[in-house]
Design an enzyme around this catalytic site. Sequence first.
Site, PDB file in Angstrom:
ATOM      1  CG  HIS A   1       0.954  -0.227  -0.552  1.00  0.00           C
ATOM      2  ND1 HIS A   1       0.897   1.144  -0.560  1.00  0.00           N
ATOM      3  CD2 HIS A   1       2.275  -0.540  -0.547  1.00  0.00           C
ATOM      4  CE1 HIS A   1       2.124   1.640  -0.556  1.00  0.00           C
ATOM      5  NE2 HIS A   1       2.987   0.637  -0.548  1.00  0.00           N
ATOM      6  CD  GLU A   2       3.575  -4.152  -0.099  1.00  0.00           C
ATOM      7  OE1 GLU A   2       4.410  -4.105  -1.019  1.00  0.00           O
ATOM      8  OE2 GLU A   2       3.595  -3.374   0.877  1.00  0.00           O
TER       9      GLU A   2
ATOM     10  CG  HIS B   1       5.157  -1.558  -4.406  1.00  0.00           C
ATOM     11  ND1 HIS B   1       5.826  -0.443  -4.853  1.00  0.00           N
ATOM     12  CD2 HIS B   1       4.764  -1.274  -3.139  1.00  0.00           C
ATOM     13  CE1 HIS B   1       5.836   0.489  -3.887  1.00  0.00           C
ATOM     14  NE2 HIS B   1       5.191   0.003  -2.841  1.00  0.00           N
TER      15      HIS B   1
ATOM     16  CD  GLU C   1       5.007   4.145  -1.641  1.00  0.00           C
ATOM     17  OE1 GLU C   1       5.782   3.199  -1.920  1.00  0.00           O
ATOM     18  OE2 GLU C   1       4.289   4.147  -0.626  1.00  0.00           O
TER      19      GLU C   1
END
Lengths: 491, 491
Positions: free
Chosen positions: B256-257, B260, B286
């Site tokens: 997820h990170e 980003h 997102e």
Amino acid sequence: MTAYDDLMGFQRQTEALSQVAGRLGWDQETMMPKGAAEQRGEEIGAMEEVLHARRTAPELGDWLAAIDDTALDEVGRAQMRLIRRDYARRVRVPGKLAARIARVTSVAYGKWADARANEDFAGFAPVLAEIVALRREEGAHIADGGDVYDAMLDGYEPGATGAQIAEMFDALRPGLVALRSAVLDRREPSQVRGHFDHGAQMILARKVAEVFGYDFHRGRIDKAVHPFSSGSGADVRITTRTAAEDPFNCIYSTIHEVGHATYEQGIDPAYGLSPLGQGVSLGVHESQSRIYENQLGRSRAFCHWLYGQMRDAFGDLGVRNEEAFYKAVNRVHRGYIRTEADEVQYNLHIMLRFDLERDMAAGKLEVADLEEAWNARFAQDFGYPVDKPSNGVLQDVHWAAGLMGYFPTYALGNVYAGCLYRAMLDGVPGLDDQLAMGDLSGATGWLRDNLQQHGGLYAPREVVERACGFAPSEVPLLGYLEYKFADLYGL
Amino acid sequence: MTAYDDLMGFQRQTEALSQVAGRLGWDQETMMPKGAAEQRGEEIGAMEEVLHARRTAPELGDWLAAIDDTALDEVGRAQMRLIRRDYARRVRVPGKLAARIARVTSVAYGKWADARANEDFAGFAPVLAEIVALRREEGAHIADGGDVYDAMLDGYEPGATGAQIAEMFDALRPGLVALRSAVLDRREPSQVRGHFDHGAQMILARKVAEVFGYDFHRGRIDKAVHPFSSGSGADVRITTRTAAEDPFNCIYSTIHEVGHATYEQGIDPAYGLSPLGQGVSLGVHESQSRIYENQLGRSRAFCHWLYGQMRDAFGDLGVRNEEAFYKAVNRVHRGYIRTEADEVQYNLHIMLRFDLERDMAAGKLEVADLEEAWNARFAQDFGYPVDKPSNGVLQDVHWAAGLMGYFPTYALGNVYAGCLYRAMLDGVPGLDDQLAMGDLSGATGWLRDNLQQHGGLYAPREVVERACGFAPSEVPLLGYLEYKFADLYGL
């Protein structure tokens, strides 16, 4: 709210921003991804501009004009003394000159590194000449008719003068030269040998840091290429390094930086984020790192304790017993490099630089003649010739970074450490018994109570004199060295 | 130098300072000594004041008045659009109101944490009511006669409106509720079980980050309590966490990170330290983290590859084969907590918050009635009642931090991710074959070329539409979820 309150609120924010800027440097040496170097340069530049604008802000001048220092208490008067001094120094330097110095020194680092790698002083001399000229011009603005070198020195060691330091160094030199000659004629003591695991070195470094009173609740230790201490108040971080063959590099770098860091941590928290809330000068700062590293950390008593710790950590050290270990720690040996020098020779390295840079500041020595002057002086003080520029005039980055008047604070720190140790022996009964048990609480407590807690409250020389009960001089340092090394080398 | 050049030079420094401020947050969560928390608060406050002063500086207004955007190229016009927008939002908010919001939200965190620990919404309601009132007042200033909630939303998702999002969410909800009911009636798939060493998890996390295209030359990974990505340009750092019993926590937090972070790293370096040089909105940000985590990271093909990696790292995982592993990764289960929700239920958590905060912003819902409204809505959408406030209205910190209009960007990100994945399937032939070999280069390259590189050049919705070739809607996401979970649960 009075003008004083307004001023202190403004200063508080400036100090907070200054801590942020300082931590960028820490991050750069410990955590920063390699690819971020260029962007980081812009970040640091932007912070420096913000700080410079605040430190020369017109409203600062208005507050300084409005405040009557005599109406304040001792702490208030001391704050004002530091603020007025810093403001006066800064506003005297034209903005364009400050910007030009920043520009030239920012590219000089790379040129110095290249010149050192290529053993080519002549290639670096033009850049250095420009730096020296700019710094002299800046110094003349700050000196405002006074001595240019004193103005430079005052930026690192408020109140010190070149003449005063020259007198002290001239008194110290003959004794050191004599001691060096006597010792270097003797047989070299054995060196430690063994397997010094990097992780085990860091574990021992943490333990030693704790033993010396470093507070990990308000700090942390990481690895960096060049060890340093960074930050004030509640966030004072240190770095160290490890070398597989030389465990003393890690241990004594750590103890040195712990000396700097416990000074910052030992300052009265009431002074936090104010001008008083940091070490008062580079010389006094160095006195703390040096007394930790040398007078305490390289003492016979502490070395005996450290021997046991290192045997536990690394097994056989290749030396017979704790006494041979003590001798190995304090080995005096030929060398060219300041940062690798022992207690006997270190100050000789400094005095050489001090005399040369003072002559450059006075216009008595041209940069073009610097290498020759360095080599002649080195042969005279050390008894053997410089073999190459990287072992001579190109070894230190300081001048390339524009730092003139900075070097003498190292030796001044040693002189102050000698004085403080002399006083500590009276102030901490049974000091050696404590050190032999790895208990530094007496020594650290004495330094905190008598010197560290005051931060910037007293002038540098004054705070040392208050702690010692006598006027600082080179006599205690020289006596300590002569006694210690006569004993070690059987003179 | 034109006014535009001056302005961009000024902005460049502001962006550099903003990176410094952001890194203070990173340091606080990863490196900062515990005892430095209070001082750090002052450091952050000082940086925020510097940044606020620059972002509302009168000379900024002068430049904006002097510059004719139509005379600039596309990039220049886009820069001006972002600068004008930010300046207009900021100068509309009275300084005293901004300071009061900062003060109230800075103490609210502690009160929210206490209330959550004590399961006491009533104890927190007065603080939250004050925050909501202040944010509504601020929103009214920014809206300048327009819709208050839209003004809030626009701070995180420029150009989005509450009505538009409500329409999208209303179209999405029935399908998700139906899917949730259908799936939760089925037997739960097995879960992985084993010994998941923390160090081995971090090694795998680094490998997975690299596989997804994260550039460690311009970043680093550390542990933190709450994973996050931080920074723009050449220094984009991520954090993750490890749990001994649950290896997916670490792996999917990391992916997820990385989503980003690769977005930030993928932006055209020419936009570095300029308004264009960062992700264009929270929703688009997102979309990158979600497509990496879900559509790619939780795909059958990638899970089959990951199964092999995890077997190598941890040995037996307690599941029969890669297909059982895929099912375990995508297990849908009852729960109360947004951050622990699966792909099916996550957006239901967001819609609930969106409707409640929109009603609060409109003055239709009082904070005193918030808990009741939350619980009623939860039972309706999830099919079971909230058991305690920490599992309900007190679970998220956002409102306590003053963040209103922030929550919907999470679901908007999912919707955009659904669209982008739909387009990627056409744009990257053989995507599943690549994922099955742990090769994300096709997917990451497609995202970089079609979306990430543009930074802030296009408006959020526009950049997604350009990448997809069709107007964003909830249809692709719903279709993807229905197909995937029907297959997984044999519906």
